[in-house]
Design a protein around this motif. Structure first.
Motif, PDB file in Angstrom:
ATOM      1  N   GLU A  64       0.839  -1.213   0.062  1.00 17.33           N
ATOM      2  CA  GLU A  64       0.008   0.122  -0.016  1.00 17.33           C
ATOM      3  C   GLU A  64       0.812   1.399  -0.093  1.00 17.33           C
ATOM      4  O   GLU A  64       0.524   2.214  -0.729  1.00 17.33           O
ATOM      5  N   LEU A  65       1.974   1.271   0.731  1.00 14.89           N
ATOM      6  CA  LEU A  65       2.860   2.323   0.854  1.00 14.89           C
ATOM      7  C   LEU A  65       3.475   2.729  -0.633  1.00 14.89           C
ATOM      8  O   LEU A  65       3.751   3.591  -0.974  1.00 14.89           O
ATOM      9  N   LEU A  66       3.850   1.513  -1.292  1.00 14.53           N
ATOM     10  CA  LEU A  66       4.347   1.679  -2.571  1.00 14.53           C
ATOM     11  C   LEU A  66       3.423   2.136  -3.634  1.00 14.53           C
ATOM     12  O   LEU A  66       4.004   2.526  -4.763  1.00 14.53           O
ATOM     13  N   THR A  67       2.130   2.173  -3.493  1.00 17.10           N
ATOM     14  CA  THR A  67       1.179   2.375  -4.406  1.00 17.10           C
ATOM     15  C   THR A  67       1.289   3.953  -4.804  1.00 17.10           C
ATOM     16  O   THR A  67       1.266   4.748  -3.560  1.00 17.10           O
ATOM     17  N   GLY A  68       1.269   4.556  -5.835  1.00 22.36           N
ATOM     18  CA  GLY A  68       1.320   5.822  -6.373  1.00 22.36           C
ATOM     19  C   GLY A  68       2.704   6.265  -6.217  1.00 22.36           C
ATOM     20  O   GLY A  68       2.847   7.434  -6.611  1.00 22.36           O
ATOM     21  N   GLN A  69       3.741   5.414  -6.100  1.00 23.12           N
ATOM     22  CA  GLN A  69       4.955   6.034  -5.931  1.00 23.12           C
ATOM     23  C   GLN A  69       5.901   5.718  -7.468  1.00 23.12           C
ATOM     24  O   GLN A  69       7.105   6.255  -7.639  1.00 23.12           O
ATOM     25  N   HIS A  70       5.080   5.278  -8.359  1.00 23.65           N
ATOM     26  CA  HIS A  70       5.407   5.126  -9.816  1.00 23.65           C
ATOM     27  C   HIS A  70       6.814   4.160  -9.827  1.00 23.65           C
ATOM     28  O   HIS A  70       7.526   4.478 -10.846  1.00 23.65           O
ATOM     29  N   LEU A  71       6.839   3.335  -9.014  1.00 26.84           N
ATOM     30  CA  LEU A  71       7.954   2.487  -8.900  1.00 26.84           C
ATOM     31  C   LEU A  71       7.971   1.555 -10.062  1.00 26.84           C
ATOM     32  O   LEU A  71       6.849   0.815 -10.228  1.00 26.84           O
ATOM     33  N   GLY A  72       8.930   1.170 -10.639  1.00 24.95           N
ATOM     34  CA  GLY A  72       9.123   0.226 -11.737  1.00 24.95           C
ATOM     35  C   GLY A  72       8.540  -1.212 -10.931  1.00 24.95           C
ATOM     36  O   GLY A  72       8.944  -1.441  -9.787  1.00 24.95           O
ATOM     37  N   MET A  77       8.636  -5.598  -6.772  1.00 22.32           N
ATOM     38  CA  MET A  77       8.529  -6.836  -6.510  1.00 22.32           C
ATOM     39  C   MET A  77       9.860  -7.261  -5.785  1.00 22.32           C
ATOM     40  O   MET A  77       9.770  -8.080  -4.780  1.00 22.32           O
ATOM     41  N   ALA A  78      11.052  -6.786  -6.227  1.00 18.19           N
ATOM     42  CA  ALA A  78      12.203  -7.304  -5.461  1.00 18.19           C
ATOM     43  C   ALA A  78      12.155  -6.721  -3.960  1.00 18.19           C
ATOM     44  O   ALA A  78      12.400  -7.310  -3.143  1.00 18.19           O
ATOM     45  N   LEU A  80       9.314  -6.237  -2.079  1.00 20.51           N
ATOM     46  CA  LEU A  80       7.940  -6.902  -1.370  1.00 20.51           C
ATOM     47  C   LEU A  80       8.755  -8.315  -0.997  1.00 20.51           C
ATOM     48  O   LEU A  80       8.372  -8.811   0.141  1.00 20.51           O
ATOM     49  N   VAL A  81       9.239  -9.071  -2.015  1.00 19.01           N
ATOM     50  CA  VAL A  81      10.045 -10.365  -1.731  1.00 19.01           C
ATOM     51  C   VAL A  81      11.061 -10.192  -0.594  1.00 19.01           C
ATOM     52  O   VAL A  81      11.018 -11.168   0.140  1.00 19.01           O
ATOM     53  N   ILE A  82      11.951  -9.165  -0.724  1.00 20.84           N
ATOM     54  CA  ILE A  82      13.089  -8.969   0.346  1.00 20.84           C
ATOM     55  C   ILE A  82      12.516  -8.978   1.508  1.00 20.84           C
ATOM     56  O   ILE A  82      12.748  -9.486   2.613  1.00 20.84           O
ATOM     57  N   TYR A  83      11.581  -7.893   1.673  1.00 21.03           N
ATOM     58  CA  TYR A  83      10.938  -7.576   2.762  1.00 21.03           C
ATOM     59  C   TYR A  83      10.063  -8.622   3.587  1.00 21.03           C
ATOM     60  O   TYR A  83      10.123  -8.943   4.634  1.00 21.03           O
ATOM     61  N   ALA A  84       9.305  -9.546   2.531  1.00 20.33           N
ATOM     62  CA  ALA A  84       8.436 -10.482   3.120  1.00 20.33           C
ATOM     63  C   ALA A  84       9.461 -11.626   3.831  1.00 20.33           C
ATOM     64  O   ALA A  84       9.164 -12.106   4.764  1.00 20.33           O
ATOM     65  N   LEU A  85      10.545 -11.728   3.066  1.00 22.01           N
ATOM     66  CA  LEU A  85      11.400 -13.033   3.656  1.00 22.01           C
ATOM     67  C   LEU A  85      12.134 -12.628   4.874  1.00 22.01           C
ATOM     68  O   LEU A  85      11.988 -13.259   5.865  1.00 22.01           O
ATOM     69  N   MET A  86      12.533 -11.403   5.008  1.00 24.10           N
ATOM     70  CA  MET A  86      13.156 -10.902   6.137  1.00 24.10           C
ATOM     71  C   MET A  86      12.013 -10.764   7.391  1.00 24.10           C
ATOM     72  O   MET A  86      12.398 -11.051   8.457  1.00 24.10           O
ATOM     73  N   MET A  87      10.890 -10.486   6.939  1.00 25.06           N
ATOM     74  CA  MET A  87       9.722 -10.234   8.015  1.00 25.06           C
ATOM     75  C   MET A  87       9.520 -11.572   8.446  1.00 25.06           C
ATOM     76  O   MET A  87       9.032 -11.565   9.703  1.00 25.06           O
ATOM     77  N   PHE A  88       9.491 -12.556   7.778  1.00 26.71           N
ATOM     78  CA  PHE A  88       8.809 -14.007   8.001  1.00 26.71           C
ATOM     79  C   PHE A  88       9.787 -14.404   8.957  1.00 26.71           C
ATOM     80  O   PHE A  88       9.631 -14.930  10.267  1.00 26.71           O
ATOM     81  N   PHE A  89      11.018 -14.177   8.893  1.00 28.18           N
ATOM     82  CA  PHE A  89      12.052 -14.834   9.908  1.00 28.18           C
ATOM     83  C   PHE A  89      12.136 -13.823  11.227  1.00 28.18           C
ATOM     84  O   PHE A  89      12.329 -14.561  12.379  1.00 28.18           O
ATOM     85  N   PHE A 415      17.796  -4.685   0.852  1.00 29.92           N
ATOM     86  CA  PHE A 415      16.649  -3.930   0.931  1.00 29.92           C
ATOM     87  C   PHE A 415      16.941  -2.255   1.238  1.00 29.92           C
ATOM     88  O   PHE A 415      15.974  -1.728   0.700  1.00 29.92           O
ATOM     89  N   LEU A 416      18.050  -1.831   1.636  1.00 24.82           N
ATOM     90  CA  LEU A 416      18.461  -0.463   1.922  1.00 24.82           C
ATOM     91  C   LEU A 416      18.460   0.150   0.620  1.00 24.82           C
ATOM     92  O   LEU A 416      18.124   1.230   0.474  1.00 24.82           O
ATOM     93  N   LEU A 417      19.187  -0.550  -0.434  1.00 25.83           N
ATOM     94  CA  LEU A 417      19.409   0.056  -1.609  1.00 25.83           C
ATOM     95  C   LEU A 417      18.242   0.414  -2.163  1.00 25.83           C
ATOM     96  O   LEU A 417      17.975   1.446  -2.882  1.00 25.83           O
ATOM     97  N   ILE A 418      17.334  -0.729  -2.290  1.00 25.85           N
ATOM     98  CA  ILE A 418      16.014  -0.626  -2.783  1.00 25.85           C
ATOM     99  C   ILE A 418      15.268   0.475  -2.262  1.00 25.85           C
ATOM    100  O   ILE A 418      14.347   1.157  -2.835  1.00 25.85           O
ATOM    101  N   SER A 419      15.294   0.663  -0.860  1.00 24.45           N
ATOM    102  CA  SER A 419      14.442   1.461  -0.276  1.00 24.45           C
ATOM    103  C   SER A 419      14.906   2.990  -0.623  1.00 24.45           C
ATOM    104  O   SER A 419      14.074   3.781  -0.818  1.00 24.45           O
ATOM    105  N   GLY A 420      16.201   3.067  -0.706  1.00 25.49           N
ATOM    106  CA  GLY A 420      16.743   4.500  -0.920  1.00 25.49           C
ATOM    107  C   GLY A 420      16.329   4.598  -2.590  1.00 25.49           C
ATOM    108  O   GLY A 420      15.801   5.912  -2.849  1.00 25.49           O
ATOM    109  N   TYR A 421      16.378   3.867  -3.379  1.00 25.88           N
ATOM    110  CA  TYR A 421      16.020   4.092  -4.790  1.00 25.88           C
ATOM    111  C   TYR A 421      14.499   4.454  -4.567  1.00 25.88           C
ATOM    112  O   TYR A 421      14.153   5.328  -5.577  1.00 25.88           O
ATOM    113  N   SER A 422      13.593   3.736  -4.098  1.00 23.65           N
ATOM    114  CA  SER A 422      12.139   3.909  -3.973  1.00 23.65           C
ATOM    115  C   SER A 422      12.021   5.484  -3.413  1.00 23.65           C
ATOM    116  O   SER A 422      10.974   6.011  -4.149  1.00 23.65           O
TER     117      SER A 422
END
Length: 539
Positions: A64-72, A77-78, A80-89, A415-422
């Motif tokens: 939901e946070l990424l919605t409207g940010q015009h992110l590729g 997907m990268a 969300l996948v990294i975030y979900a994997l880290m959050m699960f553990f 994750f930090l690199l992608i977050s900074g890019y977003s």
């Protein structure tokens, strides 16, 4: 000095293939399944379900946070996948600690399967070899540890003293070390004429500590029902050693009892911070781990008592095929040994309530990072054992968590690199206005709150567990405990990114097959303990 051999065959074939099973084939269980195994599985199922639900909810909020940010789409997907994997553990570890602390609060009395309930006095045949494997260590420090253990036995449990024989198992290559080691054993024999102190030097030091312990069982294992495995920097009180033996004697299904050694003797700022966090937070973690894993616990390689016969038959590890660091000797062999014992139908217990067990930790960042690099490569080798036939699910989860403990660093970095890019992408393409920012308020607050809970609740649990008890006096009282927690939290804030960068670098070097050696550890402080060995056994 040298003990006559009592040889027995000790062997292990290589893996049949790089991924499957030991060459000896399946290891049939020697016992029926214990009642606690079903309880442990149910507890872990609840943890996994809650972790999965939490991950799904927070990943949806992130989307939901990424919605409207015009992110590729690929970057999205990268992320969300990294975030979900880290959050699960992360969520899984959180819930295990939360529920484990609740179950552990009832103590051994609330656990009907605890080995202490069936402990019994040993007979003269229940002999124990206390093993101190060394490789170019500070010999006076090691001899001081052996003397301290012996004198504690002599003082606290003299009736059990004849059952314990002490071995200095040397892998040292330099003649100066070997001469000093032999002189130390002669000195111990002179000071304690009624004691049994032996020295053995291997002609070839293959497979480091793993090979050293295996060689002992090959030469002398037939003579000893149990082995108490120590490190060069380990010591234990006599009461703790005897209590482990009593529980072993009364529980034939138990093949390994692991204490929780407390770090001691650090005087540098770094060492004191690490020592404090291990004492305070480690206690909650280890009690929780015991409550969740029960008799399928981990093994950290020292300050533990082993039942010789099942260990020799089922837990002698093969050399891994392939080039180093992927192949060769298993570096983190202790965790695999515990899994192999569970696979053979035996129990492995972690007992943090056994007091009087101590070790030393690196006193500086360099020594700590060198050790972490070795552990990382050893844990990554465990990928090869994930599909071992007959492996218990709890041990399998331990292996996966061990890999994720280090794989999370490069994941966090990515994750930090992608977050900074977003964020940069959002600022470049979005039109900032109050109504536009309103859509992010609820998911952003929820994500921030959940992150704070996962990061700080373990610390809060540890503080709450110690504040009302008499243990708070060990930290100088309530005020000093809270002050120390605040200082350690600030220290962790700066230390964690450093660890992330270095572990990511080590992971990249592992991908490039850069090998490491397991040499002498930099254990830091040295003092006159050899002249006053009893002074080390002060809680």
């Amino acid at each position: 000095m040298h003990k006559p051999f009592a040889r027995q065959p000790v062997h292990s074939g290589p893996l049949r293939s790089r991924w499957k099973i030991w060459q000896r084939g399946d290891v049939p269980p020697v016992h029926e399944e214990a009642p606690w195994e079903g309880v442990a599985r149910r507890r872990m199922r609840v943890v996994r379900a809650l972790a999965l639900l939490t991950t799904a909810l927070l990943t949806w909020l992130s989307n939901e946070l990424l919605t409207g940010q015009h992110l590729g789409e690929r970057a999205r997907m990268a992320y969300l996948v990294i975030y979900a994997l880290m959050m699960f553990f992360m969520a899984g570890s959180f819930y295990k600690m939360l529920f484990g602390a609740w179950f552990a609060s009832r103590g051994p009395e609330g656990n009907p399967w605890h080995p202490a309930h069936r402990a019994k006095d040993p007979s003269p045949e229940d002999r124990v070899a206390v093993l101190f494997p060394v490789y170019h260590e500070d010999v006076p420090r090691v001899a001081a540890g052996m003397a301290a253990c012996y004198r504690s036995l002599q003082r606290e449990t003299p009736e059990a003293l004849p059952l314990f024989d002490f071995f200095l198992l040397s892998d040292s290559r330099k003649s100066g070390y070997r001469l000093t080691e032999m002189a130390a054993i002669y000195d111990l024999r002179h000071r304690f004429p009624e004691g049994k102190f032996y020295y053995r030097s291997r002609p070839v030091n293959s497979h480091a500590k793993l090979g050293n312990i295996t060689d002992f069982f090959r030469r002398y294992g037939r003579e000893y029902s149990y082995a108490l495995v120590m490190d060069a920097d380990s010591i234990m009180e006599g009461a703790a050693m005897t209590e482990l033996l009593r529980m072993m004697v009364g529980n034939p299904r138990v093949a390994l009892l692991q204490t929780n050694p407390r770090p001691i003797l650090r005087k540098t700022i770094f060492g004191r911070m690490m020592q404090f966090s291990a004492h305070l937070y480690g206690s909650v973690f280890t009690y929780s781990m015991q409550a969740m894993n029960l008799g399928h616990a981990i093994y950290i390689g020292h300050n533990a008592m082993i039942r010789s016969e099942p260990f020799v038959r089922s837990a002698i590890l093969p050399k891994l095929e392939g080039k180093k660091p992927w192949g060769g000797k298993p570096l983190s062999h202790d965790i695999i040994e515990a899994a192999a014992l569970g696979r053979a139908g035996y129990e492995v217990w972690f007992l943090p309530e056994i007091l009087g067990s101590f070790e030393e930790i690196p006193s500086n960042m360099v020594g700590f990072l060198v050790r972490e690099r070795r552990w990382m490569i050893g844990n990554l080798q465990h990928i090869r054992f994930w599909f071992l036939k007959g492996l218990k699910s709890l041990h399998q989860e331990t292996l996966i968590q061990g890999v994720m403990a280090y794989f999370s660093a490069p994941l966090w970095f990515a994750f930090l690199l992608i977050s900074g890019y977003s964020v940069i992408h959002f600022l470049q393409h979005a039109t900032l206005n109050i109504s536009g920012l309103g859509q992010f308020r609820v998911p952003a607050i929820t994500l921030l709150a959940s992150s704070m809970v996962f990061l700080f609740l373990p610390r809060i649990l540890a503080v709450l567990a110690n504040l009302p008890s008499q243990r708070v006096a060990q930290y100088g009282g309530k005020g000093k405990l809270l002050y120390s927690v605040a200082m350690e939290t600030v220290f962790s804030f700066f230390w964690s990114p450093v660890m992330m960068v270095f572990i990511t670098l080590f992971f990249w070097q592992w991908i490039r097959r850069t090998n490491v050696t397991w040499g002498t550890q930099n254990r830091g402080i040295r003092n006159s303990l050899y002249r006053n060995p009893g002074s080390i056994l002060v809680r």
